[in-house]
Motif scaffolding. Structure first.
Motif, PDB file in Angstrom:
ATOM      1  N   THR A  22     -17.209  -6.525  84.894  1.00  0.00           N
ATOM      2  CA  THR A  22     -16.529  -5.464  85.650  1.00  0.00           C
ATOM      3  C   THR A  22     -16.817  -4.057  85.126  1.00  0.00           C
ATOM      4  O   THR A  22     -16.714  -3.084  85.863  1.00  0.00           O
ATOM      5  N   MET A  38     -13.915 -10.344  84.379  1.00  0.00           N
ATOM      6  CA  MET A  38     -12.825 -11.015  85.079  1.00  0.00           C
ATOM      7  C   MET A  38     -12.294 -12.205  84.288  1.00  0.00           C
ATOM      8  O   MET A  38     -11.250 -12.761  84.636  1.00  0.00           O
ATOM      9  N   LEU A  64     -10.650  -4.843  83.827  1.00  0.00           N
ATOM     10  CA  LEU A  64     -11.338  -4.129  84.905  1.00  0.00           C
ATOM     11  C   LEU A  64     -12.058  -2.871  84.445  1.00  0.00           C
ATOM     12  O   LEU A  64     -12.876  -2.328  85.191  1.00  0.00           O
ATOM     13  N   ARG A  80      -5.711  -6.206  84.716  1.00  0.00           N
ATOM     14  CA  ARG A  80      -4.836  -6.601  85.807  1.00  0.00           C
ATOM     15  C   ARG A  80      -3.448  -6.996  85.291  1.00  0.00           C
ATOM     16  O   ARG A  80      -2.490  -7.113  86.059  1.00  0.00           O
ATOM     17  N   THR A 104      -1.656  -3.415  88.640  1.00  0.00           N
ATOM     18  CA  THR A 104      -2.991  -3.559  88.059  1.00  0.00           C
ATOM     19  C   THR A 104      -3.558  -2.204  87.661  1.00  0.00           C
ATOM     20  O   THR A 104      -3.457  -1.234  88.415  1.00  0.00           O
ATOM     21  N   ARG A 106      -6.820  -0.127  87.132  1.00  0.00           N
ATOM     22  CA  ARG A 106      -8.211  -0.216  87.590  1.00  0.00           C
ATOM     23  C   ARG A 106      -9.188   0.519  86.687  1.00  0.00           C
ATOM     24  O   ARG A 106     -10.368   0.159  86.626  1.00  0.00           O
TER      25      ARG A 106
END
Length: 434
Positions: A22, A38, A64, A80, A104, A106
């Motif tokens: 990610t 992930m 992430l 997350r 979450t 980001r």
């Protein structure tokens, strides 16, 4: 031929994660690479061959976003699981936790002075924190949908954010006010970042496009339609002349911002290319994908006389390169070099007209002029503010590095003091109960 632009080459290949990559970032000392996935893990790879990698386990859900601090002594990761962790990138893998948002997270990014963090979350807010005390400072909350990305400007005065409400917002950090919103009617923006000189931003969209905006005139400068699928990430070369993008079409694209052209299409990932980043010196870049692989590429083109290449070269070329992988296998990425493959738009917002600028030359060296039109970014515009003597810049960088070391030392001492206080309180509570 040495004066001609050279092709990027694939140097290293890492595979250690068990799910989509990610986020990636280089340590400024070029000894380490931080990777988020992930699979809920953060991995720190040593760029020296035969050196072991560290797998940091602590997050309870997908990671992430990851980034090294400017000094390289810390790694921040956003997850997350609604937390940010600050890791010491060593074999011990010690970390502290910020329970940062109600949704979450980001993205996470250090300010260029290493003193602050900015986070973006599905709770529709952007938050700013101090690094040394890990203390919440303030929140920015005018977005009406998930915020996918937030970044500090190079001078730390502004913050740019991108949201699923189809807006990109520019915030004044001092006043905490939104000073302008760009509207992305074609789709959501997955990623946004500042140009190294701080006067422009670039946005990667779900409408398969990359757009470059001037934040002083609040106008669209460049519009690239070079991908055939969602654009997930982008990164500016430190000299400001190039932009690299990663897309679900499994390719990386290298764009020349001065000429408004596509330079290279790189094929290597099997499936969506999810993230890409230049090293701090620009001599390398790294990419990650849903194939769980990370590739480290040598840039090469930034050292060449690119102007001569443009005069002498107009080609469509494919080069195959075989590289032994870390696991003994091989991969053969493909490069495609093109001289003109970009639709560059000049937009007159008063009447909605658009003009193809690929056949035009800009004679202005300053796009700040009152009659300036969006055009390929001039050299003087992209490199303004870079007149600091190299010796002074090196000294200042060293001072900032030392301050960051002191900051981390204070942080560790504070953490130990907190642990001591907690243990003392626990002992007193036990005594009172007995």
């Amino acid at each position: 031929m040495s004066a001609l632009l050279e092709d990027p080459t694939l140097e290293r290949h890492f595979k250690g994660h068990r799910d989509t990559i990610t986020s990636i970032d280089f340590n400024s000392n070029m000894k380490q690479l931080a990777i988020g996935s992930m699979d809920s893990c953060v991995m720190i790879w040593n760029l020296k061959p035969q050196m072991r990698a560290y797998r940091f386990v602590g997050h309870k859900d997908a990671v992430l976003s990851v980034q090294f601090s400017p000094s390289g002594h810390l790694v921040a990761s956003a997850s997350r699981d609604k937390t940010v962790r600050l890791w010491v990138p060593s074999v011990k893998g010690e970390s502290t936790v910020l329970k940062a948002h109600t949704g979450t997270i980001r993205s996470v990014q250090f300010a260029h002075d290493g003193q602050s963090l900015v986070t973006a979350s599905d709770d529709k807010t952007i938050k700013v924190w101090t690094v040394h005390r890990q203390k919440f400072l303030f929140s920015l909350s005018q977005h009406i949908n998930w915020v996918r990305c937030a970044k500090f400007s190079p001078d730390g005065r502004f913050i740019v954010s991108a949201s699923d409400d189809k807006t990109i917002k520019i915030w004044d950090k001092a006043t905490r006010e939104c000073i302008h919103s760009f509207y992305e009617h074609g789709g959501f923006v997955n990623y946004v970042d500042f140009h190294p000189n701080g006067t422009c931003i670039a946005a990667a969209g779900t409408d398969n496009t990359v757009k470059v905006w001037d934040i002083r005139m609040n106008k669209l400068l460049q519009h690239y339609r070079v991908h055939s699928a969602v654009v997930n990430c982008l990164s500016f070369h430190p000299n400001g002349n190039y932009l690299i993008t990663a897309s679900n079409d499994s390719t990386l694209k290298i764009l020349d911002l001065l000429e408004g052209k596509l330079l290279y299409t790189l094929h290597g990932h099997q499936g969506p290319a999810t993230c890409v980043v230049f090293s701090s010196a620009g001599d390398f870049f790294a990419s990650g994908g849903s194939d769980e692989q990370v590739m480290v590429w040598k840039t090469n083109f930034d050292a060449a006389d690119y102007g001569e290449m443009l005069k002498n070269q107009s080609r469509s070329m494919t080069v195959n390169c075989t590289l032994k992988n870390s696991d003994g296998g091989s991969c053969s990425p493909e490069y495609t070099s093109r001289s003109r493959a970009v639709e560059l738009l000049e937009t007159d917002f008063s009447d909605g007209r658009s003009t193809n600028l690929n056949q035009q030359k800009s004679h202005s060296s300053n796009i700040l002029a009152s009659d300036a039109k969006p055009a390929p970014l001039p050299q003087s515009h992209l490199q303004e503010g870079n007149s600091i003597p190299s010796a002074l810049a090196s000294t200042l960088e060293h001072i900032v590095g030392q301050l960051d070391v002191l900051t981390q030392t204070v942080t560790i001492l504070e953490q130990r003091l907190t642990l001591t206080e907690d243990k003392l309180r626990e002992c007193l509570d036990n005594q009172q109960k007995s």
